[in-house]
Enzyme design. Structure first.
Site, PDB file in Angstrom:
ATOM      1  N   ILE A  14       0.660  -1.123  -0.177  1.00 30.42           N
ATOM      2  CA  ILE A  14       0.094  -0.177   0.167  1.00 30.42           C
ATOM      3  C   ILE A  14       0.887   1.224   0.140  1.00 30.42           C
ATOM      4  CG2 ILE A  14      -0.344   0.221   2.502  1.00 30.42           C
ATOM      5  CD1 ILE A  14      -2.906   0.567  -0.115  1.00 30.42           C
ATOM      6  N   ARG A  37      12.261  -2.177   7.196  1.00 28.22           N
ATOM      7  CA  ARG A  37      13.480  -3.126   7.699  1.00 28.22           C
ATOM      8  C   ARG A  37      14.156  -3.886   6.371  1.00 28.22           C
ATOM      9  NH1 ARG A  37       9.684  -7.674  10.063  1.00 28.22           N
ATOM     10  NH2 ARG A  37       8.991  -7.373   7.841  1.00 28.22           N
ATOM     11  N   LYS A  90      -5.218   2.116   7.779  1.00 27.61           N
ATOM     12  CA  LYS A  90      -6.226   1.103   8.689  1.00 27.61           C
ATOM     13  C   LYS A  90      -5.665  -0.156   8.678  1.00 27.61           C
ATOM     14  CE  LYS A  90      -7.652  -1.578   6.304  1.00 27.61           C
ATOM     15  NZ  LYS A  90      -7.359  -2.867   5.295  1.00 27.61           N
TER      16      LYS A  90
END
Ligand code: NAP
Length: 303
Positions: A14, A37, A90
């Site tokens: 996303i 990461r 979300k």
């Protein structure tokens, strides 16, 4: 006007599909850093975690967090403590209490619900506000293998399972239906080898009407992200996750502005107004489905 310097955290699907383009086009934000990461973003300083970003001393005004929900709290709390504004993808966290425990103080904390920014949602809310709801039906059925390939975290505890997309439907329903919603019954299907449901059926109350919902992560063929509402004076159908609105069988012309540009505009407006926007109603419904839902073991699932 000087743009706010934003660090994007959790560079996955996303972040690349929606956040990076929306930030690049934003009149309010400029991408100042990326934190992930493993992944990196070209053209900006990259950091493996938020502690490294804080330690760098780089000037940052705000962060936008796109990591999976489990682990969000620590990132958001560190960012707020560093004096930065925080936008959450979300769902805003893995639990209700961890989001409530975030204390933005004078900073802005924005729990975003991208589906609420879909073009049909505001007109649907306005149309329904003047009517009596008789019933509503949510069908949120998609193919996890197509939309979430290899995302094992979704089917792990804290990943929400089929409620990862399903919470988008609940974010729309809680925005467009005039009365508060609450879960009265739920059936959750857990694959034998996973810690989160792959399908769910919910019954909810809304005023004196009943809302039923079907969530399925194994939908082959046509996908559906639909909410149908019957009222005393006509019917409404929101399709395609809120992008298409049909009233009494007639498709409505909608002003398409894009979900994520709208989220960043709202984040900037909240910062300018010195306020936060944290609505936990959709996450509360998911939590309540886990609280009262009957559980059934279904076939093991592999991507
Ligand atoms: P994703 O592709 O798995 O990306 C998340 C990224 O976060 C990973 O690439 C990973 O990058 C990083 N990360 C940090 N801690 C992690 C952990 N413990 N496990 C896995 N990854 C971790 O997920 P996504 O689809 O972008 O979803 C992220 C959030 O956005 C979710 O809350 C989801 O509900 C929401 N969302 C997704 C979509 C969608 O269509 N995919 C749409 C709207 C909202 P590093 O390995 O580099 O750290």
């Amino acid at each position: 006007m000087t743009k706010l310097r934003l660090a994007l955290i959790g560079i996955g699907k996303i972040a690349r599909d929606q956040h990076l383009p929306a930030i690049a086009a934003s009149p309010d934000f400029t991408l100042a850093a990326a934190v992930s990461r493993n992944a990196t973003v070209e053209g900006v300083p990259n950091f493996a975690d938020i502690d490294a970003l804080i330690a760098s001393g780089l000037a940052i005004d705000a962060v936008s967090i796109c990591t999976p929900p489990l682990g969000r709290h620590g990132i958001a709390a560190r960012a707020l403590a560093a004096g930065w504004h925080v936008m959450l993808e979300k769902p805003p966290g893995a639990t209700l209490a961890e989001v409530q425990a975030l204390r933005p103080g004078t900073r802005t904390l924005y729990a975003s619900w991208h589906s609420r920014a879909a073009a049909g949602v505001a007109p649907a809310r306005a149309w329904l506000a003047e009517r009596r709801i008789r019933s509503a039906r949510i069908d949120w059925r998609e193919d996890i293998r197509h939309w979430h390939p290899g995302q094992d975290w979704i089917l792990a505890p804290g990943g929400l399972g089929v409620f990862d997309p399903g919470i988008n439907a609940l974010s729309i329903a809680t925005a467009i239906l005039p009365q508060p919603l609450f879960v009265t019954a739920a059936q959750l299907d857990f694959p034998a080898n996973r810690g989160a449901p792959i399908a769910a059926a919910l019954t909810l109350a809304q005023g004196d009407s009943v809302v039923t919902a079907g969530f399925d992560f194994l939908q082959a063929g046509p996908q559906s992200w639909d909410i149908a509402v019957e009222t005393d004076t006509g019917s409404l159908l929101l399709r395609d996750g809120g992008a298409t609105l049909v009233i009494d069988g007639v498709g409505q012309a909608l002003a398409e502005t894009g979900e994520y540009p709208g989220l960043y505009r709202h984040f900037a407006a909240c910062i300018a107004a010195g306020r936060s926007d944290v609505d936990l109603a959709p996450l509360a419904l998911v939590a309540d489905a886990f609280l009262i839902g009957a559980r059934r073991e279904v076939a093991a699932f592999e991507f």
